[in-house]
Every structure is written in C-alpha cells, then in structure tokens.
Design a protein around this motif. Structure first.
Motif, PDB file in Angstrom:
ATOM      1  N   GLY A  79      -2.832   2.939  -1.627  1.00 59.17           N
ATOM      2  CA  GLY A  79      -2.949   2.817  -0.176  1.00 59.17           C
ATOM      3  C   GLY A  79      -2.477   4.008   0.631  1.00 59.17           C
TER       4      GLY A  79
ATOM      5  N   GLU B 204      -5.686   3.435   2.539  1.00 61.78           N
ATOM      6  CA  GLU B 204      -5.789   2.627   3.764  1.00 61.78           C
ATOM      7  C   GLU B 204      -6.791   3.228   4.748  1.00 61.78           C
TER       8      GLU B 204
ATOM      9  N   TYR C   1      -6.752  -7.415  -2.323  1.00 60.63           N
ATOM     10  CA  TYR C   1      -5.633  -7.395  -1.387  1.00 60.63           C
ATOM     11  C   TYR C   1      -4.517  -8.293  -1.924  1.00 60.63           C
TER      12      TYR C   1
ATOM     13  N   LEU D 291      -3.204  -2.627  -1.962  1.00 62.03           N
ATOM     14  CA  LEU D 291      -4.477  -2.067  -1.502  1.00 62.03           C
ATOM     15  C   LEU D 291      -5.092  -1.279  -2.650  1.00 62.03           C
TER      16      LEU D 291
ATOM     17  N   THR E 182       0.139   4.264   2.449  1.00 59.44           N
ATOM     18  CA  THR E 182       0.675   3.878   3.744  1.00 59.44           C
ATOM     19  C   THR E 182       2.129   4.309   3.866  1.00 59.44           C
TER      20      THR E 182
ATOM     21  N   SER F  81      -7.642  -2.264   5.789  1.00 56.81           N
ATOM     22  CA  SER F  81      -7.006  -3.481   6.275  1.00 56.81           C
ATOM     23  C   SER F  81      -7.881  -4.232   7.273  1.00 56.81           C
TER      24      SER F  81
ATOM     25  N   HIS G 248      -1.379  -2.796   9.999  1.00 56.64           N
ATOM     26  CA  HIS G 248      -1.920  -1.486   9.615  1.00 56.64           C
ATOM     27  C   HIS G 248      -3.081  -1.074  10.515  1.00 56.64           C
TER      28      HIS G 248
ATOM     29  N   GLY H 235      -1.800   6.387   5.324  1.00 55.25           N
ATOM     30  CA  GLY H 235      -3.010   5.918   4.662  1.00 55.25           C
ATOM     31  C   GLY H 235      -4.096   6.931   4.446  1.00 55.25           C
TER      32      GLY H 235
ATOM     33  N   GLY I 279       0.783  -1.235   0.000  1.00 61.45           N
ATOM     34  CA  GLY I 279       0.000   0.000   0.000  1.00 61.45           C
ATOM     35  C   GLY I 279       0.810   1.277   0.000  1.00 61.45           C
TER      36      GLY I 279
END
Length: 734
Positions: A30, A647, A636, A643, A32, A653, A343, A76, A15
């Motif tokens: 994502g 996120e 996923y 992702l 992240t 997640s 996450h 995220g 992600g």
C-alpha cells in the motif's frame, strides 16, 4: 451501528508497507503513511524509517528504527516519492548529524523502537524511541502540527531538525533564523536537482517554509552544516551512498548563531530534562512564505494543549467520515471501510494558506478567491473511483480541484491540464488526460462553481495536445493503453461539447472516441500497438498476457477492457456478448485468490478497476455481484498487508468504499452508478446538502433477487446519480 464514532475504526497501519517481498512485485504494497493527518490537510506529520528506494511514504512497517517525524508526506505512491520535509527527532547524549541506516542505527541519530509501543489513530501517532527512552507523540491541524516528547532525566536532551531531508532525495538549499527565545523560522528549497518526485523526472520544484516554536527556551542551540562539494550530484542514488552520508556525519557544528543558510544544514536545541518531563514543539508549514507559515500556526495552534489539539483533529475526522454510516455486526469490516474512507480523504490536499495565499504555476503569489487551492492530483489513478466518490460526498473538494487546475493551466501559460499534478509541477506521470474525465464527470453531476468556458478550452487543448488526433491511434510501445484512454477522454470532451451546445466539437470528438477500433487485430482477437506507419508491433510469445506489450503497468488482456464509453461497440468488436462474457469469466477464474499482482484480474493496479462492473452491461449482474464481493473480501484486510497494491492517493481505498456500499461508476462522465451487492446491512449516505440516501439490504447472500427504489419496484442495474443526490431509499432483497 455501534456506539463507536467513525474515527475510532480507523487503522492507519493498513497498507503501511513498501515491502517488495510481501507484494511479490517491485511495486510493493500500500505504501501508506501511518502518521497524524487532517482531512485534506496540508500537514501530514508522520514517522519516517527510510530515505531512499521506491518508498514514497518514507515508512515501512517491517522497519525497526526511525529517522524522525516529517511534517510533509506523500501517502500511497510509488516512483520514489517526495516531501518528507522538516524532519524532527528528539535525542539525548552526544549530538549526531547523520541519520544512520536501517542496517546500523548507531551510526546516526535514528532510534530503534518496539512495534508494541506504536499507536496510530486518525489524527494521532505515538511511539517509544528505545535508544533514547523518549515517548514521541504527534497530532495535526490543517496547516500545522504539534509534537510532544516525554524525556528521561538527562543533562543532554535535545530536539534536532534535519532541514535537508527529503524522501526521494534532498532539499538543495536551506535557511534558518532564530526569531526569539522560543521560535525559529526558515525554508527548504526542493528542485529536480535534488531528486524527489520521480528522482527529478517529475519536475518537482517547490519551497517549504516553516515557523516553529518550542515549549522550552532556546538557551543552548546551533546548526550543523555538511560541506557538500561543488558539483556533487544530489539525486537519490547519490545521497544514499556511504560517501554522501559521510558528508553529513562530518558536518561542522556551529553554536549560538542567529541566522544560517547552506546546502545541507540542520538545527538543534539542547536542554536538561527531568524524568517524565514533556517538551513540545509546534510548527506551521507553508508553500508560500515564512509569513504564511507564521499565520498558519497562529491561526490553528495558539497554545500548548496537545490533548486539545488532538481532540479537535479527531472531531474533524468524525465529521468527515460521518458522510457515510454503515451498519454491520462485523467490526473488522467497519475498520476496513472507515480506514478506506480515511485514506480517500487525504488528497487532493490543501495548498493555500489560511488567508488563501498560494504560489501559482508562474511562481508568483496569488489568492484563492472562493475556493481552496488544492494539490496532488494522481490523475490516471483517481479518475476511476476516488473522484467519483468525492463527487457524491465531497463535491466541494472536486470543485476546488477543478478551480485549482484551471488556475494552474492559466498561471503556467500552458493552457492545458496536467496528467499528474504535484505542487504546481506538470509531472507527466502515467498517461491519458484524466483531468478531462474529472471535469466532465463533475459538470454532468451539477458541480459547476468554476468558469466552464475556460475549463472547456483547457480540456479541449489537453486532448488536442495529447490524443489520438486525426491519425486515429497513438503509435508506439504504449499504444494500447494510450489509444484506449485517449478515446475515452475524447468521449468526455464530446459529452461536454453536447451539454455546452458546441455541436461541431461534439461531432469531431464523438468520431474520435471510436478510434479504439483502429488498433483491434481480428486475427489475434486483441488490441495491438501500431507503429507510426500503421504496422502492428511484433506479437510477443506470451500473447495477451505479456505485461508491457502496448501497455503501461498492464497487459493487453487487462487494458483491453478499457472502452467504458462504448461497451456495445467493444462487445461487437470482440465477437458478441456471449464471447465477451466467456472471456471475462475465464480471466476471473484464473485470477489468484490473494489478488496480488498477476496477469489476469490485477486489482493491485488501476486499469482493471472498472472490469467487474462490465457484467452489468452484459446481462450478467450476478457476476458483477459475485466478483465485487469476492474482491472486497480478498483484496482488502485489516492489517499492514491490507492493500494488495499501492494506495495511489486514495484510488485503491475509494474503490472499496463504493463497491462495498453497492455502487460504483463504470464510466466517469456518465452520471450513473452501477449497482452491486453491498457488504453491509444498511448504508446511509449523509449528503452535503442535508439530504440522505439509504441503502438497506434484506436477508443474507450475495445475489440480488429484487430491488425497490423509494417503495417502487426497480429493475435496472444502473442508478442515475441524480437519484442519489435527491435522497431516498434503495431496498435490496437477497
């Protein structure tokens, strides 16, 4: 389960991209952060590759140079992001005071790096900075972090810290003081004038304090100070311009000072290094005071043993992630699972210091008594899966959050809950009253370590301030999303009122919970937004597929299924069970297999996250099983593009964690879990009170033939939450 500990499966690069191109939509992937983090910790020590754009994490995997390592981070999120403060960079050669750009790293102190040298684990990150031939490593404790830099031989090595840097803009005032030969202390003030969350629209107003120490003495040090003209705007669109970057590039360098303050300053310490010499820096962070930062560092990282600090962080991740164990021969699925759980355990993060001190909504000092003050509540996202997951495996965190929201409501003088809370800011982001959902869900599941009467008052004030009210709907361009979510929130209050014996309130809010019916159009067979006079807004050419018609980040087809508290009433309104099943199947059939942003089942965003579980209530559990399995395996993946959407502070997640083990709520506030087909052979829920609930699958397949709960035949598709809490075994036969 294999001999590997849970943390060994975590891949923080899943992600870790903001790429619009890869996502096919402006929301990106994502977003992240791949850096070193501690479970629910205050400090997130992560690499930053970019300042500017809708890059909340400050990092995107496809970038090939980085600016430094920040001690605070948001992982995220979209909406420009915030934090990314206290940016540390090791360099050699001539001092540069501007970061430079992705297009031209040589303009500043940033460095290119090779992706092959990047390593990210739970609690650890490292990379080799090619332009300086320096290996950088990071690890963290709850309120502090440590960096280890391995230098080449050089007479002009240094560590420099950009104190003005902020992901979505700039801090507007910074101070630094040399405390002794190894230590500096200071602060960075961040306000809406400097952009940040929502480029100022999120009302972020916070101060980051630091207390930092170096393993080499401060013998040749100083600051740089950029001359920012009076009246110069400092929002995101300003600080990323060439003209503003020039201010930083031409900053005045002042050596040997003991104390300095300014609008855009940095600190540096120069030293000579021999080949392979490691120089370390550690820092405590606080949102309360410089003394708080000092206490945080001294309580957590008392020596210079980097490896020991990392081992402790990894151990804490193993403890945290062991709340759920999954057994499977598919190692990739375990990586996806434990990274998703990782996450989900980043936020809501610790906001109070080691002694419980925190700055409240009144900007005054307070002490958290019997709980941890927490922050970053992405309400509209996380009430759906993230918070229900935590009610099961980390009820203490949920209890902390409710205590924190009660405190904020009281301290701020607002006496209602925020929609999206960020470091005490009522950001107003998104819609609905999600904190009311979190409260109702927690209370009905027995999480009650707070003043419920006070909480109920604040929740009631919240729905009265923004809800469907006596009008019976929310007028305007976002009226579908608002009306449906407000109706659900009013149901949550009705449920709380019933449990608390407030019969008059229960009657009032139960009636309001049916207000979703007031925006149904029989002719179009769809929910439609109305204006203040009660007239439907014009029907768009694309009909129910028109994103934005009455909806936020969705269309009427997607948002229209959000009546989780009254599925029977929704089904009746929509023409009966068979009609609804047909329409749902049609939506799923038209959904692209990649599950990226699309006008049908759009798993890349939250409004549809409950929809696959509707089939359970419609007499078609086989379709819940088919589509949840499809989503788990198509939305996923183990990789940067793992992702399909943002996120969103744990929500994306958490959905996977719950769905992949075969349980997920349809309606938070209703203490039951919908059952579906797990991905794994065996799942052990190792609950906080020592009890264990096991889910065991027998045979292979997707469709569930029969189930047994504690040895007895079980023929329902809803499992009472209390059964999970009590412990036991659910056997599933394909």
């Amino acid at each position: 389960m294999s001999a590997l500990a849970p943390a060994a499966y975590v891949n923080p690069f899943i992600g870790a991209s903001t790429s619009v191109e890869a996502a096919g939509v402006y929301h990106g992937l994502g977003k992240t952060s791949p850096g070193a983090m501690f479970p629910f910790g205050m400090v997130q020590l992560s690499p930053n590759t970019i300042t500017g754009g809708d890059n909340g994490s400050g990092y995107s995997y496809e970038h090939t140079s980085l600016e430094g390592f920040a001690f605070t981070q948001m992982s995220g999120v979209g909406w420009y992001g915030d934090l990314g403060n206290f940016l540390v960079m090791p360099t050699t050669g001539e001092l540069k005071t501007s970061a430079g750009t992705l297009a031209n790293p040589d303009e500043g102190y940033r460095s290119r790096f090779c992706k092959d040298t990047e390593v990210a684990k739970a609690g650890y990150y490292s990379v080799v900075l090619d332009d300086y031939q320096i290996k950088a490593e990071a690890t963290v404790a709850p309120h502090s972090g440590m960096l280890r830099f391995t230098f080449p031989e050089n007479e002009q090595s240094r560590i420099q810290i950009d104190l003005a840097r902020r992901v979505g803009g700039t801090s507007v005032w910074q101070e630094v003081e040399v405390v002794d030969n190894y230590t500096i202390s200071g602060m960075m003030r961040c306000t809406p004038e400097g952009g940040g969350w929502g480029n100022g629209g999120g009302h972020a107003d916070y101060t980051v304090y630091f207390y930092a120490q170096f393993s080499k003495p401060l013998t040749d040090y100083g600051v740089w100070n950029a001359d920012i003209p009076e009246g110069q705007s400092r929002k995101l669109e300003d600080i990323t311009t060439p003209a503003y970057k020039q201010y930083a590039k031409e900053a005045k360098v002042i050596k040997g000072m003991k104390k300095y303050a300014g609008k855009h300053i940095g600190f540096f310490t120069n030293f000579a290094t021999r080949q392979g010499e490691s120089v370390l820096m550690k820092a405590g962070i606080s949102f309360t005071s410089q003394e708080g930062a000092r206490k945080n560092l001294n309580a957590e990282l008392i020596d210079w043993n980097f490896d020991q600090a990392y081992q402790h962080c990894e151990s804490e991740w193993n403890k945290a992630l062991s709340c759920i164990t999954v057994d499977s021969e598919d190692e990739v699925q375990k990586t996806i699972f434990y990274t998703a759980l990782y996450h989900a355990f980043i936020d809501p993060r610790t906001f109070s210091d080691v002694d419980g001190s925190y700055i409240g909504g009144d900007k005054e000092m307070h002490t958290a008594d019997g709980y941890v003050r927490r922050t970053i509540f992405s309400g509209w996202d996380v009430f759906r899966s993230e918070m229900p997951l935590l009610t099961l495996v980390r009820p203490d965190v949920v209890n902390d959050l409710i205590c924190s929201m009660n405190g904020l409501a009281e301290e701020s003088g607002r006496h209602y809950y925020p929609r999206w809370e960020f470091l005490n800011a009522y950001s107003g982001c998104m819609l609905g009253n999600p904190a009311v959902s979190v409260l109702a869900d927690a209370y009905r599941k027995g999480i009650r370590g707070y003043d419920i009467e006070k909480a109920y008052t604040y929740a009631r004030n919240t729905v009265e301030r923004s809800g469907n009210g006596e009008r019976g709907y929310a007028p305007g361009n976002t009226g579908i999303s608002e009306t449906l979510e407000y109706a659900y929130n009013e149901w949550c209050i009705a449920e709380l009122a019933r449990d608390l014996g407030k019969k008059q309130d229960e009657t009032k809010y139960r009636k309001r919970s049916y207000s979703y019916r007031n925006i149904w159009d029989e002719e179009k067979q769809s929910f439609r937004p109305r204006n203040a006079q009660g007239e439907f807004l014009p029907w768009p050419k694309e009909g129910i597929l028109h994103e934005g018609y009455g909806c936020i980040e969705s269309n009427p087809l997607q948002q229209g299924w959000f009546v989780p508290h009254d599925v029977e009433g929704m089904v009746q309104l929509m023409g009966g069970r068979d009609t609804v099943v047909t329409h749902l199947e049609d939506m799923f059939r038209k959904t692209p297999e990649h599950l990226l942003w699309n006008p049908y089942y759009n798993h890349a965003n939250e409004p549809v996250h409950h929809v696959p579980f509707l089939f359970n209530r419609l007499g078609r559990p086989d379709l819940t099983q088919y589509w949840t399995r499809f989503i788990c395996t198509h939305a996923y993946h183990d990789g940067v593009a793992g992702l399909v959407g943002n996120e969103d502070v744990g929500q994306m997640s958490a959905w996977f964690v719950l769905a992949s083990i075969g349980i997920h709520p349809l309606c938070p506030g209703e203490p039951v879990m919908e059952l579906t087909s797990p991905l794994f052979r065996k799942i052990d829920l190792n609950l906080p009170d020592g009890k264990k609930f096991a889910i065991c699958t027998h045979g292979e397949g997707v469709y569930i033939r029969s189930m047994r709960l504690n040895g007895e035949a079980f023929q329902q598709w809803q499992l009472p939450f209390k059964k999970l809490q009590e412990g036991g075994t659910l056997d599933i036969y394909y």
